[in-house]
Design a protein around this motif. Structure first.
Motif, PDB file in Angstrom:
ATOM      1  N   ARG A   5      47.479 -68.141  94.957  1.00 27.67           N
ATOM      2  CA  ARG A   5      48.868 -68.441  95.302  1.00 27.67           C
ATOM      3  C   ARG A   5      49.012 -69.880  95.778  1.00 27.67           C
ATOM      4  N   ARG A   6      48.104 -70.323  96.624  1.00 29.82           N
ATOM      5  CA  ARG A   6      48.206 -71.678  97.173  1.00 29.82           C
ATOM      6  C   ARG A   6      48.087 -72.731  96.080  1.00 29.82           C
ATOM      7  N   VAL A   7      47.172 -72.525  95.147  1.00 28.45           N
ATOM      8  CA  VAL A   7      46.970 -73.500  94.075  1.00 28.45           C
ATOM      9  C   VAL A   7      48.146 -73.502  93.100  1.00 28.45           C
ATOM     10  N   LEU A   8      48.573 -72.322  92.682  1.00 27.23           N
ATOM     11  CA  LEU A   8      49.570 -72.225  91.619  1.00 27.23           C
ATOM     12  C   LEU A   8      50.952 -72.655  92.071  1.00 27.23           C
ATOM     13  N   ALA A  65      49.730 -61.526  91.323  1.00 19.53           N
ATOM     14  CA  ALA A  65      50.003 -60.114  91.601  1.00 19.53           C
ATOM     15  C   ALA A  65      49.700 -59.189  90.433  1.00 19.53           C
ATOM     16  N   ARG A  66      49.246 -59.749  89.299  1.00 19.30           N
ATOM     17  CA  ARG A  66      48.942 -58.972  88.093  1.00 19.30           C
ATOM     18  C   ARG A  66      50.168 -58.174  87.614  1.00 19.30           C
ATOM     19  N   THR A  67      51.345 -58.787  87.685  1.00 23.71           N
ATOM     20  CA  THR A  67      52.569 -58.104  87.285  1.00 23.71           C
ATOM     21  C   THR A  67      52.947 -58.424  85.839  1.00 23.71           C
ATOM     22  N   GLY A  68      53.763 -57.554  85.246  1.00 22.23           N
ATOM     23  CA  GLY A  68      54.291 -57.788  83.916  1.00 22.23           C
ATOM     24  C   GLY A  68      53.247 -57.668  82.820  1.00 22.23           C
ATOM     25  N   GLU A  69      53.682 -57.949  81.609  1.00 18.69           N
ATOM     26  CA  GLU A  69      52.772 -57.865  80.466  1.00 18.69           C
ATOM     27  C   GLU A  69      51.635 -58.881  80.570  1.00 18.69           C
ATOM     28  N   LEU A  70      51.937 -60.067  81.083  1.00 19.42           N
ATOM     29  CA  LEU A  70      50.880 -61.069  81.224  1.00 19.42           C
ATOM     30  C   LEU A  70      49.850 -60.631  82.252  1.00 19.42           C
ATOM     31  N   GLY A  71      50.319 -60.008  83.328  1.00 20.67           N
ATOM     32  CA  GLY A  71      49.385 -59.490  84.323  1.00 20.67           C
ATOM     33  C   GLY A  71      48.495 -58.402  83.739  1.00 20.67           C
ATOM     34  N   ALA A  72      49.090 -57.553  82.912  1.00 20.58           N
ATOM     35  CA  ALA A  72      48.308 -56.502  82.251  1.00 20.58           C
ATOM     36  C   ALA A  72      47.293 -57.101  81.283  1.00 20.58           C
ATOM     37  N   LEU A  73      47.709 -58.136  80.562  1.00 20.16           N
ATOM     38  CA  LEU A  73      46.780 -58.827  79.662  1.00 20.16           C
ATOM     39  C   LEU A  73      45.614 -59.439  80.438  1.00 20.16           C
ATOM     40  N   LEU A  74      45.929 -59.996  81.595  1.00 18.92           N
ATOM     41  CA  LEU A  74      44.879 -60.616  82.409  1.00 18.92           C
ATOM     42  C   LEU A  74      43.884 -59.558  82.891  1.00 18.92           C
ATOM     43  N   ARG A  75      44.385 -58.405  83.339  1.00 17.93           N
ATOM     44  CA  ARG A  75      43.479 -57.323  83.762  1.00 17.93           C
ATOM     45  C   ARG A  75      42.595 -56.890  82.592  1.00 17.93           C
ATOM     46  N   LEU A  76      43.205 -56.820  81.437  1.00 19.09           N
ATOM     47  CA  LEU A  76      42.465 -56.443  80.235  1.00 19.09           C
ATOM     48  C   LEU A  76      41.365 -57.467  79.933  1.00 19.09           C
ATOM     49  N   LEU A  81      54.017 -73.944  87.519  1.00 21.36           N
ATOM     50  CA  LEU A  81      53.981 -72.984  86.421  1.00 21.36           C
ATOM     51  C   LEU A  81      55.219 -72.088  86.461  1.00 21.36           C
ATOM     52  N   ALA A  82      55.565 -71.539  85.305  1.00 20.77           N
ATOM     53  CA  ALA A  82      56.688 -70.605  85.244  1.00 20.77           C
ATOM     54  C   ALA A  82      56.382 -69.395  86.129  1.00 20.77           C
ATOM     55  N   PRO A  83      57.404 -68.833  86.790  1.00 22.28           N
ATOM     56  CA  PRO A  83      57.179 -67.729  87.739  1.00 22.28           C
ATOM     57  C   PRO A  83      56.455 -66.539  87.133  1.00 22.28           C
ATOM     58  N   HIS A  84      56.773 -66.173  85.864  1.00 21.48           N
ATOM     59  CA  HIS A  84      56.132 -64.988  85.301  1.00 21.48           C
ATOM     60  C   HIS A  84      54.640 -65.206  85.068  1.00 21.48           C
ATOM     61  N   ILE A  85      54.229 -66.457  84.827  1.00 22.27           N
ATOM     62  CA  ILE A  85      52.804 -66.756  84.693  1.00 22.27           C
ATOM     63  C   ILE A  85      52.145 -66.733  86.067  1.00 22.27           C
ATOM     64  N   ARG A  86      52.792 -67.369  87.024  1.00 27.28           N
ATOM     65  CA  ARG A  86      52.244 -67.423  88.381  1.00 27.28           C
ATOM     66  C   ARG A  86      52.060 -66.016  88.959  1.00 27.28           C
ATOM     67  N   GLU A  87      53.070 -65.167  88.808  1.00 29.54           N
ATOM     68  CA  GLU A  87      52.982 -63.825  89.376  1.00 29.54           C
ATOM     69  C   GLU A  87      52.008 -62.943  88.606  1.00 29.54           C
ATOM     70  N   ILE A  93      56.877 -75.232  84.003  1.00 27.43           N
ATOM     71  CA  ILE A  93      56.254 -75.393  82.692  1.00 27.43           C
ATOM     72  C   ILE A  93      55.709 -74.041  82.261  1.00 27.43           C
ATOM     73  N   ALA A  94      56.136 -73.547  81.106  1.00 22.33           N
ATOM     74  CA  ALA A  94      55.749 -72.211  80.651  1.00 22.33           C
ATOM     75  C   ALA A  94      54.783 -72.233  79.484  1.00 22.33           C
ATOM     76  N   SER A  95      54.497 -73.381  78.911  1.00 21.69           N
ATOM     77  CA  SER A  95      53.558 -73.439  77.792  1.00 21.69           C
ATOM     78  C   SER A  95      52.903 -74.806  77.750  1.00 21.69           C
TER      79      SER A  95
END
Length: 445
Positions: free
Chosen positions: A365-368, A383-394, A373-379, A281-283
């Motif tokens: 990791r254990r919960v997600l 792992a704070r990867t990708g644009e979503l990971g950058a948004l989360l750090r922000l 969830l879609a892999p790009h959201i989970r990661e 599920i991605a949204s």
């Protein structure tokens, strides 16, 4: 409810250790959900099913003021709190149910192939009830009759509408057991001997042709424990109001975005054995479509029944943090890509689920991994990867009052992030806080 009036017994807890040991039973009970589980065995001594029992705390006995609320909490904890697979494995669960819940749509939250409806001895059978039981059995449910202790005309009348009859070995005179067993067997029903406490009782039950067995002779109930998810009564009431007027997916999505805890429960429902979708599920919109508005309404009703009066959400800092963070990420994603709704949706989901591990006292990791969830959201969260990971750090830095603009302008930041100046980020952060705060004032949460 075979175990309901039994003596208090020493608790055997499994699943999750209590990190607040020594803080007092009241504090622990507020932080965790509890569920009793007693095995039901077949003639070979193998587990056939479990009876699921209400527990208000780690103590291994029931304190029930309201049968409806007790059952609602059992179902909510099994499906949304601990998880069907963790509680039942590949077996079925017997759930005590009163008349009110039999006529409530909530009953259909339970997959009929996984749950047996155990009719409490307090329920009065009449024409309306027998019609309802016919409907439920046609839907695939099995019905068990609880606490039978003597032959009667009423029993003969009820048998055609049941599948399993639980005969109470503590309350039934030994002279009546043979007659009772013969009556039930003659109607082709499954015989279950409950409250079997001695080897002699077990031997007698086998000789009389009983199929299933339950009692302290085999095993006392276990108490399963899991961290408590926070339910938000004002949000649930608003959600039900929207559903009652057939609101569109857009309105439902907007309301659910204001209630992070309910979204977590919704994801668990989507991934329960009732749906078995086998897809990520991605949204939030996908979760709503996958679940269906009727199931969402049932789940919201169940959570209202099961509500145990946690902190109001205006006073709950974790709910506030999840709500404002997820809104900030959504607004920032929309600012970066004004025409990419999917990116904004994914940003909101990332914000909500970035704090789920805190609620559940586990690791991200254990919960997600369990939420589908879609892999790009989970990661992005793990792992704070990708644009979503950058948004989360922000969002994390902005939420702590740090220099979020420096994070956006860093060399490793994704393309386009450098345009997020201090003024832009300040405005987005203020808008996110105002959005959440306005809803708190509107609902009186």
């Amino acid at each position: 409810m075979s175990e309901r009036h039994s003596a208090r017994t020493r608790a055997r807890r499994i699943e999750v250790p209590d990190p607040s040991a020594g803080a007092g039973e009241t504090t622990a009970a507020a932080q965790f959900v509890y569920l009793g589980r007693q095995p039901i065995l077949d003639r070979d001594g193998a587990i056939n099913a479990y009876e699921l029992l209400f527990r208000a705390g780690a103590h291994n006995y029931a304190e029930i003021d309201c049968d409806t609320q007790a059952t609602a909490q059992v179902v909510a904890h099994t499906i949304g709190g601990i998880g069907v697979q963790a509680v039942l494995g590949h077996h079925r669960g017997f759930v005590n149910i009163d008349r009110a819940l039999l006529f409530n749509d909530i009953v259909h939250l339970m997959p009929p192939e996984r749950f047996v409806l155990e009719i409490l001895e307090t329920v009065t059978f009449d024409a309306q009830l027998t019609r309802r039981l016919t409907e439920l059995r046609r839907a695939g449910f099995q019905v068990a009759l609880d606490d039978v202790s003597e032959p009667s005309d009423e029993l003969i009348h009820v048998l055609p509408h049941t599948d399993i009859v639980k005969i109470d070995f503590l309350q039934t005179g030994r002279a009546a057991l043979g007659e009772l067993a013969a009556i039930v067997r003659s109607h082709g029903k499954t015989l279950l001997a409950e409250k079997v406490e001695t080897r002699a009782d077990f031997t007698l039950a086998r000789e009389l042709g009983f199929d299933l067995f339950q009692g302290y002779f085999f095993a006392r109930p276990q108490v399963l424990t899991a961290p408590r998810s926070r339910s938000l009564r004002p949000g649930l009431l608003r959600l039900l109001a929207l559903l009652s007027r057939d609101a569109g997916i857009g309105e439902l999505e907007a309301e659910l975005k204001l209630n992070p805890s309910v979204v977590v429960q919704l994801l668990r429902l989507v991934n329960s054995s009732a749906f078995g979708l086998g897809r990520n599920i991605a949204s939030l919109r996908e979760a709503i479509i996958a679940t269906g508005t009727r199931q969402i309404a049932r789940w919201a009703q169940l959570l209202l029944y099961a509500d145990s009066g946690d902190l109001p959400w205006r006073a709950d800092p974790l709910v506030q943090l999840a709500g404002t963070r997820s809104r900030f990420m959504e607004l920032t994603a929309s600012w970066l890509r004004p025409s990419d709704d999917k990116f904004a949706d994914a940003a909101f989901m990332t914000g909500i689920f970035s704090l789920v591990h805190v609620v559940l006292d586990s690791t991200p990791r254990r919960v997600l991994e369990k939420l589908g969830l879609a892999p790009h959201i989970r990661e992005a969260i793990v792992a704070r990867t990708g644009e979503l990971g950058a948004l989360l750090r922000l969002a994390e830095v902005a939420g702590e009052g740090g220099d979020a603009a420096s994070v956006a302008a860093a060399p490793e930041a994704p393309a386009g992030f450098a345009a997020l100046t201090p003024d832009v980020l300040s405005e987005l952060n203020l808008s996110a806080a105002a959005w959440f705060g306005a809803h708190v004032e509107e609902t009186g949460g």
